[in-house]
Design a protein around this motif. Sequence first.
Motif, PDB file in Angstrom:
ATOM      1  N   SER A 162     -28.393 -18.220 -57.327  1.00 24.08           N
ATOM      2  CA  SER A 162     -28.842 -17.145 -56.436  1.00 24.08           C
ATOM      3  C   SER A 162     -29.843 -16.244 -57.152  1.00 24.08           C
ATOM      4  O   SER A 162     -29.497 -15.567 -58.113  1.00 24.08           O
ATOM      5  CB  SER A 162     -27.639 -16.315 -55.978  1.00 24.08           C
ATOM      6  OG  SER A 162     -28.050 -15.227 -55.190  1.00 24.08           O
ATOM      7  N   SER A 163     -31.097 -16.288 -56.713  1.00 22.55           N
ATOM      8  CA  SER A 163     -32.116 -15.349 -57.178  1.00 22.55           C
ATOM      9  C   SER A 163     -33.316 -15.483 -56.253  1.00 22.55           C
ATOM     10  O   SER A 163     -33.476 -16.490 -55.564  1.00 22.55           O
ATOM     11  CB  SER A 163     -32.539 -15.626 -58.622  1.00 22.55           C
ATOM     12  OG  SER A 163     -33.549 -16.610 -58.695  1.00 22.55           O
ATOM     13  N   VAL A 164     -34.147 -14.467 -56.246  1.00 20.89           N
ATOM     14  CA  VAL A 164     -35.357 -14.510 -55.425  1.00 20.89           C
ATOM     15  C   VAL A 164     -36.224 -15.698 -55.813  1.00 20.89           C
ATOM     16  O   VAL A 164     -36.792 -16.393 -54.961  1.00 20.89           O
ATOM     17  CB  VAL A 164     -36.137 -13.189 -55.568  1.00 20.89           C
ATOM     18  CG1 VAL A 164     -37.498 -13.280 -54.883  1.00 20.89           C
ATOM     19  CG2 VAL A 164     -35.337 -12.031 -54.988  1.00 20.89           C
ATOM     20  N   GLU A 186     -29.373 -28.493 -50.185  1.00 19.85           N
ATOM     21  CA  GLU A 186     -29.146 -27.390 -51.118  1.00 19.85           C
ATOM     22  C   GLU A 186     -27.689 -27.361 -51.575  1.00 19.85           C
ATOM     23  O   GLU A 186     -26.767 -27.361 -50.758  1.00 19.85           O
ATOM     24  CB  GLU A 186     -29.548 -26.057 -50.480  1.00 19.85           C
ATOM     25  CG  GLU A 186     -31.046 -25.994 -50.191  1.00 19.85           C
ATOM     26  CD  GLU A 186     -31.525 -24.589 -49.845  1.00 19.85           C
ATOM     27  OE1 GLU A 186     -31.083 -23.637 -50.511  1.00 19.85           O
ATOM     28  OE2 GLU A 186     -32.342 -24.465 -48.920  1.00 19.85           O
ATOM     29  N   LEU A 187     -27.503 -27.350 -52.884  1.00 18.58           N
ATOM     30  CA  LEU A 187     -26.181 -27.264 -53.499  1.00 18.58           C
ATOM     31  C   LEU A 187     -26.056 -25.888 -54.139  1.00 18.58           C
ATOM     32  O   LEU A 187     -26.822 -25.544 -55.050  1.00 18.58           O
ATOM     33  CB  LEU A 187     -26.003 -28.358 -54.554  1.00 18.58           C
ATOM     34  CG  LEU A 187     -26.307 -29.801 -54.102  1.00 18.58           C
ATOM     35  CD1 LEU A 187     -26.097 -30.768 -55.261  1.00 18.58           C
ATOM     36  CD2 LEU A 187     -25.454 -30.178 -52.901  1.00 18.58           C
ATOM     37  N   ASP A 188     -25.101 -25.099 -53.668  1.00 20.61           N
ATOM     38  CA  ASP A 188     -24.928 -23.722 -54.126  1.00 20.61           C
ATOM     39  C   ASP A 188     -24.148 -23.696 -55.434  1.00 20.61           C
ATOM     40  O   ASP A 188     -22.937 -23.934 -55.458  1.00 20.61           O
ATOM     41  CB  ASP A 188     -24.192 -22.920 -53.056  1.00 20.61           C
ATOM     42  CG  ASP A 188     -24.027 -21.452 -53.440  1.00 20.61           C
ATOM     43  OD1 ASP A 188     -24.514 -21.057 -54.514  1.00 20.61           O
ATOM     44  OD2 ASP A 188     -23.398 -20.712 -52.654  1.00 20.61           O
ATOM     45  N   LEU A 212     -32.629 -25.966 -60.098  1.00 22.50           N
ATOM     46  CA  LEU A 212     -33.121 -24.620 -59.796  1.00 22.50           C
ATOM     47  C   LEU A 212     -32.095 -23.638 -60.340  1.00 22.50           C
ATOM     48  O   LEU A 212     -31.490 -22.840 -59.610  1.00 22.50           O
ATOM     49  CB  LEU A 212     -33.338 -24.441 -58.297  1.00 22.50           C
ATOM     50  CG  LEU A 212     -34.698 -24.906 -57.735  1.00 22.50           C
ATOM     51  CD1 LEU A 212     -34.962 -26.373 -58.034  1.00 22.50           C
ATOM     52  CD2 LEU A 212     -34.783 -24.643 -56.245  1.00 22.50           C
ATOM     53  N   VAL A 213     -31.898 -23.737 -61.659  1.00 18.03           N
ATOM     54  CA  VAL A 213     -30.837 -22.978 -62.335  1.00 18.03           C
ATOM     55  C   VAL A 213     -31.324 -22.547 -63.708  1.00 18.03           C
ATOM     56  O   VAL A 213     -32.326 -23.033 -64.217  1.00 18.03           O
ATOM     57  CB  VAL A 213     -29.552 -23.825 -62.500  1.00 18.03           C
ATOM     58  CG1 VAL A 213     -28.932 -24.163 -61.156  1.00 18.03           C
ATOM     59  CG2 VAL A 213     -29.846 -25.102 -63.282  1.00 18.03           C
ATOM     60  N   GLY A 214     -30.566 -21.647 -64.309  1.00 14.07           N
ATOM     61  CA  GLY A 214     -30.939 -21.081 -65.596  1.00 14.07           C
ATOM     62  C   GLY A 214     -30.749 -22.035 -66.758  1.00 14.07           C
ATOM     63  O   GLY A 214     -30.039 -23.045 -66.679  1.00 14.07           O
ATOM     64  N   PRO A 218     -26.494 -23.053 -66.261  1.00 13.99           N
ATOM     65  CA  PRO A 218     -25.737 -24.316 -66.200  1.00 13.99           C
ATOM     66  C   PRO A 218     -26.593 -25.582 -66.273  1.00 13.99           C
ATOM     67  O   PRO A 218     -26.065 -26.678 -66.092  1.00 13.99           O
ATOM     68  CB  PRO A 218     -25.044 -24.229 -64.845  1.00 13.99           C
ATOM     69  CG  PRO A 218     -26.037 -23.504 -63.986  1.00 13.99           C
ATOM     70  CD  PRO A 218     -26.679 -22.479 -64.898  1.00 13.99           C
ATOM     71  N   ALA A 219     -27.889 -25.460 -66.566  1.00 13.82           N
ATOM     72  CA  ALA A 219     -28.767 -26.635 -66.528  1.00 13.82           C
ATOM     73  C   ALA A 219     -28.266 -27.753 -67.439  1.00 13.82           C
ATOM     74  O   ALA A 219     -28.182 -28.922 -67.025  1.00 13.82           O
ATOM     75  CB  ALA A 219     -30.190 -26.240 -66.904  1.00 13.82           C
TER      76      ALA A 219
END
Length: 370
Positions: A162-164, A186-188, A212-214, A218-219
């Motif tokens: 979750s981020s812009v 999309e996987l939340d 689309l993660v940090g 968790p990448a």
Amino acid sequence: MSTPRSPLRAERTDESTVRIGALVPLTRPGWVEAGQHLLAGLELAVCDVNDAGGIIGRPLELVVRDTAADPQKAVAAVDELARLGVVALAGEYHSVVTRAAAARADALGLPFLCSSAVLDALTEQPTKWVARLAPAQSHGWQIYADFLLSAGHSRIAVAAESSVYWASGARILRDYLAPRGGTVIELDMCSLAPTAVCDELVDNRATALLLLVGHPEPAVSIVKSVRHDQRLAEIMIGAPAGQPEFAEWATLLGGDSAAIPFLRYLPEHLSPLGARVETALRERLAEAPSFVAFEGYDTVAVLADVLRSHGADRAHIAESWPRVAVEGTRGLIQFSRTPGISVWQWAWTPIQVVDRDPAEPDRFRILYAS
């Protein structure tokens, strides 16, 4: 409603230098390795400017502040740098942080040349104070979507935090792929563990998974889970935001770090200037420079040219953006007003989709180029 101009007064402490403020993520949770590369490029360019005589005989000085990927910390740094009398701001890597810094710079009337952040809407309203070298997210990620389609992927899962920034990326991909026969699932990652991603990929018959993660988490955990699930041996993992660009990625993942395509903002062949800068950056960093280091160098090269031509007055600097024509490390840099982009934009830097070679993870393969 526009934010009123702050009455902050410039408090230049040393009239003999021309000072540029640099916003850089140098501590966690910022992406420290990206910050180190960005700073190396900024500092190398300042050295080159000063070796060539400075700014009409005055040394160029870089005043560095660590944002630690914290928007509030970045805003406080902009205020401090404005009081210290910097003539312009440079740098920053994280898009959400840059957006906060750009809004404050706009409010203060402080020119800001953004090096790396890509979020389309860096400011709520069009501004004359902010310019950007990095391509807008919509431009780069549409190129990545073209790459996916050319590689035969039409069912694409995105593991998103979750981020812009991540929400914007998912929307760009969905809007671009849908009319072309592509589906985005999309996987939340706020509710899914990395291991649970594998079941979702199987159930949804996805042929590609985008991170689309940090970074690193968790990448890294997602990559390890998918790579070691025999049901997903054929799935492609991608990272449009560029997580695999830096050496830490290969260190943490070893052989699993390869064959994960990402966006990189470099030409296929560097100019003589780019090649010279690459050599100097490699010596400074003790490793191959990322495209982020070149962005840092080009930022100072542009600001130095503007300062020589238009002086150190903040308003004059901001008024000069449309007249910039500077040969950077990656091509001729010029700014224009681009539809949907609120800042002066270089349209566009060269863009590649690359990955790490499975046979030699320290080597990059160019898979697609704009």
